[in-house]
Write a protein that holds these residues in place. Structure first.
Motif, short mmCIF file in Angstrom:
data_model
loop_
_atom_site.label_atom_id
_atom_site.label_comp_id
_atom_site.label_asym_id
_atom_site.label_seq_id
_atom_site.Cartn_x
_atom_site.Cartn_y
_atom_site.Cartn_z
N ASP A 161 -6.89 -1.29 -9.63
CA ASP A 161 -7.23 -2.49 -10.38
C ASP A 161 -8.45 -3.15 -9.73
OD1 ASP A 161 -7.30 -4.57 -12.13
OD2 ASP A 161 -5.30 -5.32 -11.69
N GLU A 162 -9.63 -2.84 -10.24
CA GLU A 162 -10.89 -3.38 -9.73
C GLU A 162 -10.96 -3.33 -8.21
OE1 GLU A 162 -12.71 -6.52 -11.70
OE2 GLU A 162 -11.29 -6.59 -13.36
N PRO A 163 -10.82 -2.16 -7.64
CA PRO A 163 -10.67 -2.08 -6.18
C PRO A 163 -11.92 -2.50 -5.41
CG PRO A 163 -11.00 0.11 -7.09
CD PRO A 163 -10.82 -0.82 -8.25
N LEU A 164 -13.09 -2.44 -6.02
CA LEU A 164 -14.31 -2.69 -5.25
C LEU A 164 -14.98 -4.02 -5.56
CD1 LEU A 164 -15.92 0.88 -5.45
CD2 LEU A 164 -14.16 -0.01 -3.92
N SER A 165 -14.34 -4.83 -6.40
CA SER A 165 -15.06 -6.01 -6.89
C SER A 165 -15.22 -7.10 -5.84
CB SER A 165 -14.42 -6.55 -8.16
OG SER A 165 -13.07 -6.81 -7.93
N ASN A 166 -14.48 -7.03 -4.72
CA ASN A 166 -14.69 -8.02 -3.67
C ASN A 166 -15.70 -7.57 -2.61
OD1 ASN A 166 -12.95 -9.91 -4.69
ND2 ASN A 166 -11.16 -9.10 -3.61
N TYR A 192 -8.36 3.79 -13.55
CA TYR A 192 -9.19 2.93 -12.73
C TYR A 192 -9.81 1.83 -13.59
CZ TYR A 192 -12.96 2.20 -9.20
OH TYR A 192 -13.82 1.70 -8.26
N VAL A 193 -9.40 0.59 -13.32
CA VAL A 193 -9.93 -0.55 -14.07
C VAL A 193 -11.16 -1.09 -13.37
CG1 VAL A 193 -9.50 -2.97 -14.65
CG2 VAL A 193 -7.74 -1.25 -15.11
#
Ligand code: ADP
Ligand code: ADP
Length: 228
Positions: A161-166, A192-193
């Protein structure tokens, strides 16, 4: 590895408009599917229903041909990686990675736990950090630990769930490459969202576009790119 079939899946929270509305999607064994769409379109809800954290209002969810709508998360054997990593702050990196194997029901012997944690740490270059606490890690390292916890279980599928957005742009690029490599080498079915165009166009075998809870289009990145 697993085939994941969504058949006319519906999710209603209360009486409102369905958050997910009649979504059908057949995800092949080992396939990497990217789920995209504007905020609030139902991406997280769909992932959470697949992993079992959210009840399915209507429709069927099949894993390897078996209906799992009513199975508890642990019996589905899928590994979810969250945007905020969801690490345990009081546990070390090694303990965090080992955690799913130490749950009562998993019954994995300690020697094998150690071996599997080492293997995951190898794959993610976390060896030097196994004894550190999450607070002392960078964002990228924390994300690797979260991925390690998913890998270590030999789960049937990964749900991201948006694993790289941070992460910042540079690290995001690096981690994108790592995720692609990891998925290729393990050949684990992955959903993969993401919000990120580059991730959507480079990581997946297929891209599924969700809008207001409805699946609008499912196509390969190339097909999406070439369409007018
Ligand atoms: P996305 O992940 O695409 O941003 P979500 O799956 O989080 O979308 O949300 C889809 C819709 O469902 C939104 O309208 C959201 O407000 C609603 N929603 C999500 N979770 C809940 C909840 N626990 N209770 C009520 N409504 C919710
Ligand atoms: P228990 O009541 O024994 O804690 P639950 O069914 O409530 O069992 O959930 C714990 C199990 O579900 C664990 O195996 C855990 O790894 C798995 N689990 C819970 N949440 C998730 C998730 N988001 N992604 C993957 N597995 C999960």
């Amino acid at each position: 590895m697993a085939r994941i079939e969504l058949k006319n899946i519906v999710k209603k929270y209360g009486d409102g408009f369905p958050a997910v509305n009649d979504v059908s999607l057949d995800i092949a064994d080992g396939e990497f599917v990217i789920l995209v769409g504007p905020s609030g379109c139902g991406k997280s809800t769909l992932l959470r229903m697949i992993v079992g954290l959210e009840d399915i209002t209507d429709g069927d969810l099949l894993i390897d041909g078996k209906r799992v709508n009513d199975l508890a998360p642990r019996d589905r054997d899928l590994a979810m990686v969250f945007q905020n990593y969801a690490l345990y702050p009081h546990l070390t990196v090694g303990e965090n990675i080992a955690f799913p194997l130490r749950l009562n029901h998993s019954k994995v012997p300690e020697s094998e736990i150690r071996e599997r944690v080492q293997r995951a740490a190898d794959m993610l270059e976390l060896h030097e950090h196994l004894d550190r606490k999450p607070a002392n890690l960078s964002g990228g390292q924390r994300q690797r630990v979260a991925m390690g916890r998913a890998i270590v279980r030999d789960a049937k599928a990964f749900l991201f769930d948006e694993p790289l957005s941070n992460l910042d742009a540079k690290l995001r690029g690096q981690m994108r490459t790592e995720i692609a490599r990891m998925q290729r080498s393990l050949a684990t079915t992955t959903v993969y969202v993401t919000h990120d165009q580059t991730e959507a166009m480079t990581l997946g075998d297929r891209v599924a576009v969700l809008r207001k809870g409805v699946l609008q289009q499912v196509a390969s990145p190339r097909e999406l790119y070439e369409q007018p």
